[in-house]
Write a protein that holds these residues in place. Structure first.
Motif, PDB file in Angstrom:
ATOM      1  N   LYS A  55       0.842  -1.190   0.000  1.00 46.38           N
ATOM      2  CA  LYS A  55       0.000   0.000   0.000  1.00 46.38           C
ATOM      3  C   LYS A  55       0.882   1.247   0.000  1.00 46.38           C
ATOM      4  CE  LYS A  55      -3.574  -2.236   2.811  1.00 46.38           C
ATOM      5  NZ  LYS A  55      -4.251  -2.214   4.138  1.00 46.38           N
ATOM      6  N   PRO A  56       0.362   2.383  -0.434  1.00 50.91           N
ATOM      7  CA  PRO A  56       1.145   3.625  -0.359  1.00 50.91           C
ATOM      8  C   PRO A  56       1.584   3.907   1.073  1.00 50.91           C
ATOM      9  CG  PRO A  56      -0.828   3.935  -1.685  1.00 50.91           C
ATOM     10  CD  PRO A  56      -0.952   2.588  -1.062  1.00 50.91           C
ATOM     11  N   GLY A  57       2.842   4.299   1.236  1.00 54.19           N
ATOM     12  CA  GLY A  57       3.354   4.618   2.565  1.00 54.19           C
ATOM     13  C   GLY A  57       3.632   3.403   3.432  1.00 54.19           C
ATOM     14  N   HIS A  58       3.727   2.235   2.841  1.00 53.36           N
ATOM     15  CA  HIS A  58       3.985   1.001   3.574  1.00 53.36           C
ATOM     16  C   HIS A  58       5.195   0.278   2.998  1.00 53.36           C
ATOM     17  CE1 HIS A  58      -0.170   1.721   4.758  1.00 53.36           C
ATOM     18  NE2 HIS A  58      -0.097   0.750   5.632  1.00 53.36           N
ATOM     19  N   TYR A  59       5.809  -0.578   3.806  1.00 49.12           N
ATOM     20  CA  TYR A  59       6.778  -1.518   3.260  1.00 49.12           C
ATOM     21  C   TYR A  59       6.438  -2.916   3.763  1.00 49.12           C
ATOM     22  CZ  TYR A  59       9.300  -1.210   7.780  1.00 49.12           C
ATOM     23  OH  TYR A  59       9.643  -1.231   9.113  1.00 49.12           O
ATOM     24  N   LEU A  60       6.879  -3.907   3.006  1.00 56.45           N
ATOM     25  CA  LEU A  60       6.556  -5.298   3.291  1.00 56.45           C
ATOM     26  C   LEU A  60       7.829  -6.032   3.703  1.00 56.45           C
ATOM     27  CD1 LEU A  60       4.033  -7.229   3.011  1.00 56.45           C
ATOM     28  CD2 LEU A  60       5.028  -7.941   0.846  1.00 56.45           C
ATOM     29  N   THR A  61       7.753  -6.765   4.802  1.00 54.84           N
ATOM     30  CA  THR A  61       8.867  -7.590   5.263  1.00 54.84           C
ATOM     31  C   THR A  61       8.518  -9.057   5.051  1.00 54.84           C
ATOM     32  OG1 THR A  61       9.405  -5.961   6.977  1.00 54.84           O
ATOM     33  CG2 THR A  61      10.363  -8.159   7.209  1.00 54.84           C
ATOM     34  N   PHE A  62       9.388  -9.746   4.355  1.00 58.35           N
ATOM     35  CA  PHE A  62       9.169 -11.165   4.056  1.00 58.35           C
ATOM     36  C   PHE A  62      10.281 -11.985   4.696  1.00 58.35           C
ATOM     37  CE2 PHE A  62       9.104 -15.001   1.429  1.00 58.35           C
ATOM     38  CZ  PHE A  62       7.751 -15.282   1.383  1.00 58.35           C
ATOM     39  N   ASP A  63       9.924 -12.889   5.593  1.00 55.65           N
ATOM     40  CA  ASP A  63      10.898 -13.711   6.313  1.00 55.65           C
ATOM     41  C   ASP A  63      11.203 -14.971   5.510  1.00 55.65           C
ATOM     42  OD1 ASP A  63      12.076 -15.646   8.136  1.00 55.65           O
ATOM     43  OD2 ASP A  63      11.550 -14.225   9.742  1.00 55.65           O
ATOM     44  N   LEU A  64      12.436 -15.107   5.062  1.00 54.85           N
ATOM     45  CA  LEU A  64      12.811 -16.230   4.203  1.00 54.85           C
ATOM     46  C   LEU A  64      12.858 -17.553   4.954  1.00 54.85           C
ATOM     47  CD1 LEU A  64      15.630 -14.581   2.039  1.00 54.85           C
ATOM     48  CD2 LEU A  64      13.265 -15.045   1.392  1.00 54.85           C
ATOM     49  N   ASP A  65      12.975 -17.488   6.281  1.00 58.79           N
ATOM     50  CA  ASP A  65      13.024 -18.728   7.061  1.00 58.79           C
ATOM     51  C   ASP A  65      11.627 -19.264   7.345  1.00 58.79           C
ATOM     52  OD1 ASP A  65      15.841 -18.761   7.262  1.00 58.79           O
ATOM     53  OD2 ASP A  65      15.761 -17.278   8.877  1.00 58.79           O
ATOM     54  N   THR A  66      10.740 -18.380   7.772  1.00 54.03           N
ATOM     55  CA  THR A  66       9.388 -18.824   8.146  1.00 54.03           C
ATOM     56  C   THR A  66       8.368 -18.627   7.025  1.00 54.03           C
ATOM     57  OG1 THR A  66       8.774 -16.654   9.031  1.00 54.03           O
ATOM     58  CG2 THR A  66       9.887 -18.195  10.530  1.00 54.03           C
ATOM     59  N   LEU A  67       8.774 -17.899   5.974  1.00 54.54           N
ATOM     60  CA  LEU A  67       7.887 -17.553   4.857  1.00 54.54           C
ATOM     61  C   LEU A  67       6.682 -16.719   5.303  1.00 54.54           C
ATOM     62  CD1 LEU A  67       7.874 -20.856   2.746  1.00 54.54           C
ATOM     63  CD2 LEU A  67       9.447 -18.918   2.652  1.00 54.54           C
ATOM     64  N   SER A  68       6.822 -16.055   6.440  1.00 54.17           N
ATOM     65  CA  SER A  68       5.772 -15.158   6.911  1.00 54.17           C
ATOM     66  C   SER A  68       6.043 -13.750   6.397  1.00 54.17           C
ATOM     67  CB  SER A  68       5.703 -15.153   8.435  1.00 54.17           C
ATOM     68  OG  SER A  68       6.926 -14.657   8.976  1.00 54.17           O
ATOM     69  N   LYS A  69       5.002 -12.951   6.360  1.00 50.44           N
ATOM     70  CA  LYS A  69       5.177 -11.577   5.897  1.00 50.44           C
ATOM     71  C   LYS A  69       4.428 -10.630   6.825  1.00 50.44           C
ATOM     72  CE  LYS A  69       1.388 -11.562   2.497  1.00 50.44           C
ATOM     73  NZ  LYS A  69       0.885 -12.913   2.737  1.00 50.44           N
ATOM     74  N   SER A  70       4.914  -9.405   6.885  1.00 55.09           N
ATOM     75  CA  SER A  70       4.248  -8.376   7.690  1.00 55.09           C
ATOM     76  C   SER A  70       4.350  -7.046   6.959  1.00 55.09           C
ATOM     77  CB  SER A  70       4.880  -8.267   9.080  1.00 55.09           C
ATOM     78  OG  SER A  70       6.249  -7.897   8.990  1.00 55.09           O
ATOM     79  N   GLU A  71       3.326  -6.223   7.134  1.00 54.17           N
ATOM     80  CA  GLU A  71       3.250  -4.928   6.460  1.00 54.17           C
ATOM     81  C   GLU A  71       3.362  -3.828   7.509  1.00 54.17           C
ATOM     82  OE1 GLU A  71       0.603  -3.996   2.743  1.00 54.17           O
ATOM     83  OE2 GLU A  71      -0.519  -3.438   4.530  1.00 54.17           O
ATOM     84  N   THR A  72       4.228  -2.860   7.251  1.00 54.05           N
ATOM     85  CA  THR A  72       4.467  -1.771   8.206  1.00 54.05           C
ATOM     86  C   THR A  72       4.267  -0.425   7.526  1.00 54.05           C
ATOM     87  OG1 THR A  72       6.137  -3.142   9.309  1.00 54.05           O
ATOM     88  CG2 THR A  72       6.119  -0.771   9.847  1.00 54.05           C
ATOM     89  N   GLN A  73       3.518   0.441   8.161  1.00 57.62           N
ATOM     90  CA  GLN A  73       3.297   1.780   7.611  1.00 57.62           C
ATOM     91  C   GLN A  73       4.388   2.719   8.101  1.00 57.62           C
ATOM     92  OE1 GLN A  73      -0.509   3.558   8.529  1.00 57.62           O
ATOM     93  NE2 GLN A  73      -0.367   4.987   6.826  1.00 57.62           N
ATOM     94  N   TYR A  74       5.080   3.353   7.155  1.00 56.96           N
ATOM     95  CA  TYR A  74       6.140   4.281   7.535  1.00 56.96           C
ATOM     96  C   TYR A  74       5.758   5.743   7.309  1.00 56.96           C
ATOM     97  CZ  TYR A  74       7.174   4.585   2.514  1.00 56.96           C
ATOM     98  OH  TYR A  74       7.094   4.793   1.162  1.00 56.96           O
ATOM     99  N   TYR A  75       4.631   5.994   6.604  1.00 56.93           N
ATOM    100  CA  TYR A  75       4.222   7.371   6.357  1.00 56.93           C
ATOM    101  C   TYR A  75       2.710   7.440   6.348  1.00 56.93           C
ATOM    102  CZ  TYR A  75       3.876  12.015   4.261  1.00 56.93           C
ATOM    103  OH  TYR A  75       3.580  13.337   4.042  1.00 56.93           O
ATOM    104  N   ASP A  76       2.163   8.389   7.105  1.00 59.89           N
ATOM    105  CA  ASP A  76       0.725   8.590   7.182  1.00 59.89           C
ATOM    106  C   ASP A  76       0.458  10.084   7.022  1.00 59.89           C
ATOM    107  OD1 ASP A  76      -1.949   8.928   7.870  1.00 59.89           O
ATOM    108  OD2 ASP A  76      -1.918   7.406   9.433  1.00 59.89           O
ATOM    109  N   LEU A  77      -0.015  10.489   5.846  1.00 59.71           N
ATOM    110  CA  LEU A  77      -0.216  11.910   5.565  1.00 59.71           C
ATOM    111  C   LEU A  77      -1.192  12.531   6.554  1.00 59.71           C
ATOM    112  CD1 LEU A  77       0.184  14.436   3.840  1.00 59.71           C
ATOM    113  CD2 LEU A  77      -1.546  13.537   2.255  1.00 59.71           C
ATOM    114  N   ARG A  78      -2.227  11.791   6.904  1.00 63.75           N
ATOM    115  CA  ARG A  78      -3.239  12.317   7.817  1.00 63.75           C
ATOM    116  C   ARG A  78      -2.618  12.735   9.153  1.00 63.75           C
ATOM    117  NH1 ARG A  78      -8.633  11.688   7.523  1.00 63.75           N
ATOM    118  NH2 ARG A  78      -8.375  10.117   5.888  1.00 63.75           N
ATOM    119  N   LYS A  79      -1.730  11.888   9.675  1.00 63.17           N
ATOM    120  CA  LYS A  79      -1.071  12.212  10.942  1.00 63.17           C
ATOM    121  C   LYS A  79       0.031  13.247  10.747  1.00 63.17           C
ATOM    122  CE  LYS A  79      -1.876   7.667  13.037  1.00 63.17           C
ATOM    123  NZ  LYS A  79      -1.233   6.433  13.554  1.00 63.17           N
TER     124      LYS A  79
END
Length: 405
Positions: A1-25
Motif C-alpha cells: 500500500k502507499p506509505g507502507h513496506y513489506l517484510t518477508f521472512d525467508l526462514d518462516t515464509l511469513s510476511k508483515s506490512e508496516t506503515q512508515y508514512y501517514d499523511l493524515r497524521k
C-alpha cells in the motif's frame, strides 16, 4: 500500500506490512508547515530538475503546468501540449502565453483526432491493462508519444494540484459548508457571491454534493443509483450483488478530509494512467506538486488560504501573477485535461457500431440497457462518461479474454 513496506521472512515464509508514512497524521505535526508556497514549490522544482538527461514538461495551458514551466525555465525549454484546433476546449492560446515569461521555450503541439483514438484504442487498453474511464487517457498518451518523438525522456507534469489545493468543484461546496457551519453568515454570503462570479455559478449544487456525504448509508446508495447509469447496466439478478459491494468513500463534507480522500482514491487512478502512458514510451514522469513537503505545507493551511475571494488554488494563482502571467493566473474558466469526447463519439459512431453490432455480452450485463447506451445519442456529461466506461470495459474484456463469474 502507499506509505507502507513489506517484510518477508525467508526462514518462516511469513510476511508483515508496516506503515512508515501517514499523511493524515503528518499534517498535524509537519515540520514543513511553515514557510511560503513559493519556497516549498521552488524546492520541489529544483529537486525534480536533477537529471542526467534533458528535462521537458507537459503544458496544458492551465494553472498547474503553466506554473511548473514558468518556475523551471530556462532549465526546461521544451514543452508538450495536446491541442484541439477549432474546438471550444482548445487551450493552445493559453499555452503559448508562456513564451512571454519564458521566451526561449520550444513548444511542441500534438493534435490527435477521433480516428487516431480509434486506431490506438487497443494499444491503449494493452498499455493500461485495465478498462479506461475516458478518452482523456488517450490525450495524455499522445503527449507522451510526442515527447519521446522529440527526444525527451524525463517530463514534469502538473498532476496532483487539484486534489491537494482544492481545485475541483466539490471543494468549493465543502468550503462554503464549513463557513456556514461556523455561523459567519456575512463571510458565507461574500464567499458564495465571489465563487459564483469567479469559479462556478452553481454553488448551491456544490454544497448539496458536500451534504451528500452526511447522509445515512442507505440514502447515499439510493441517490447514487438514481444519479448513475451504471446500476441499470447490470442484469437484474446481479443487482443485489452490486448493492453489497463496498463503494470507496471518495468525497467528504469537510475541506481537508476531502483533499485526503481525493489523494487516497482518485489521484491514485490518475497516477496509474500517467505511469502506464509514460512508461509505454520509456519516459520518466515527475509530479512536483506531489513532493511530500509541499503537500504537507498545503494541507496544513486553513482552507481560506487556498480558496480566497472566490478564487480556487489561490497560492498557485498568486505565484503565476508574480511571474508576469496575470491573464493565466486569473482565468475564470477551468477545463481540466479534457478531450472532445462527444464529437469523437459522433464521428466514430458508424465504426464503433460495427464493432458491437454482433457483440455477445456476458450475462452479468443487462443486454438491452447496454445496447441502448451504445446505440442512442448521449448528451449529458454523466452519460458520456458511462458510454466510454462501458465501451472501454467491453474492449478490455475482449483484449484480455476476461469472463465475469
Amino acid at each position: 500500500k502507499p506509505g507502507h513496506y513489506l517484510t518477508f521472512d525467508l526462514d518462516t515464509l511469513s510476511k508483515s506490512e508496516t506503515q512508515y508514512y501517514d499523511l493524515r497524521k503528518q499534517i498535524r505535526k509537519s515540520e514543513y508547515a511553515n514557510g511560503t508556497f513559493e519556497e516549498r514549490f521552488g524546492d520541489s522544482i529544483r529537486e525534480h530538475l536533477i537529471s542526467d538527461l534533458e528535462v521537458g514538461s507537459c503544458l496544458s495551458g492551465g494553472l498547474d503546468s503553466s506554473l511548473i514551466v514558468a518556475t523551471a525555465c530556462p532549465s526546461v525549454n521544451k514543452t508538450f501540449t495536446c491541442s484541439f484546433p477549432d474546438s471550444p476546449i482548445d487551450e493552445t492560446a493559453f499555452a503559448k502565453q508562456l513564451t512571454s515569461a519564458c521566451p526561449e521555450l520550444n513548444q511542441y503541439f500534438t493534435s490527435p483526432g477521433a480516428q487516431d483514438f480509434h486506431t490506438a484504442f487497443d494499444e491503449i487498453i494493452r498499455t493500461q491493462e485495465r478498462p479506461i474511464g475516458s478518452a482523456s487517457v488517450f490525450a495524455q498518451y499522445a503527449v507522451m508519444q510526442s515527447a519521446r518523438k522529440n527526444g525527451i525522456t524525463v517530463l514534469l507534469d502538473g498532476q496532483g494540484a487539484d486534489e491537494v489545493f482544492g481545485g475541483y468543484y466539490p471543494f468549493a461546496g465543502a468550503y462554503l459548508l464549513s463557513i456556514l457551519k461556523s455561523g459567519d453568515l456575512r463571510r458565507f454570503n461574500r464567499e458564495m457571491k465571489a465563487l459564483k462570479q469567479n469559479f462556478n455559478p452553481k454553488m448551491e449544487q456544490a454544497m448539496m454534493r458536500s451534504l451528500f456525504y452526511n447522509l445515512p448509508k442507505g440514502l447515499k446508495l439510493l441517490a447514487r443509483k438514481k444519479k448513475r447509469l451504471g446500476y441499470k447496466l447490470i442484469a437484474d439478478k446481479y443487482r443485489d450483488h452490486a448493492d453489497k459491494l463496498a463503494v470507496p468513500v471518495r468525497g467528504a463534507s469537510e475541506f481537508t478530509e476531502l483533499a485526503l480522500r481525493s489523494i487516497g482514491f482518485g489521484l491514485q487512478e490518475l497516477l496509474h494512467y500517467e505511469d502506464r502512458n509514460s512508461m509505454r514510451f520509456s519516459i520518466e514522469s515527475r509530479a512536483p506538486f506531489l513532493d511530500h513537503r509541499l503537500v504537507e505545507w498545503t494541507l496544513s493551511q486553513p482552507p481560506g488560504n487556498l480558496l480566497k475571494n472566490g478564487w480556487t488554488k489561490n497560492p498557485i494563482r498568486e505565484a503565476l501573477d508574480k511571474q508576469g502571467l496575470k491573464e493565466l493566473a486569473w482565468r475564470r474558466d477551468k477545463l481540466g485535461f479534457v478531450v472532445p469526447q462527444k464529437a469523437w463519439r459522433d464521428e466514430l459512431f458508424p465504426q464503433l457500431q460495427k464493432h458491437w453490432k454482433n457483440l455477445e455480452l456476458d450475462e452479468t450485463f443487462d443486454i438491452q440497457s447496454v445496447k441502448n447506451l451504445l446505440d442512442n445519442p448521449v448528451s449529458s456529461n454523466s452519460a458520456q462518461s458511462e458510454f466510454w466506461r462501458i465501451y472501454g470495459l467491453i474492449r478490455w474484456m475482449e483484449k484480455f479474454q476476461v469472463q465475469l463469474v
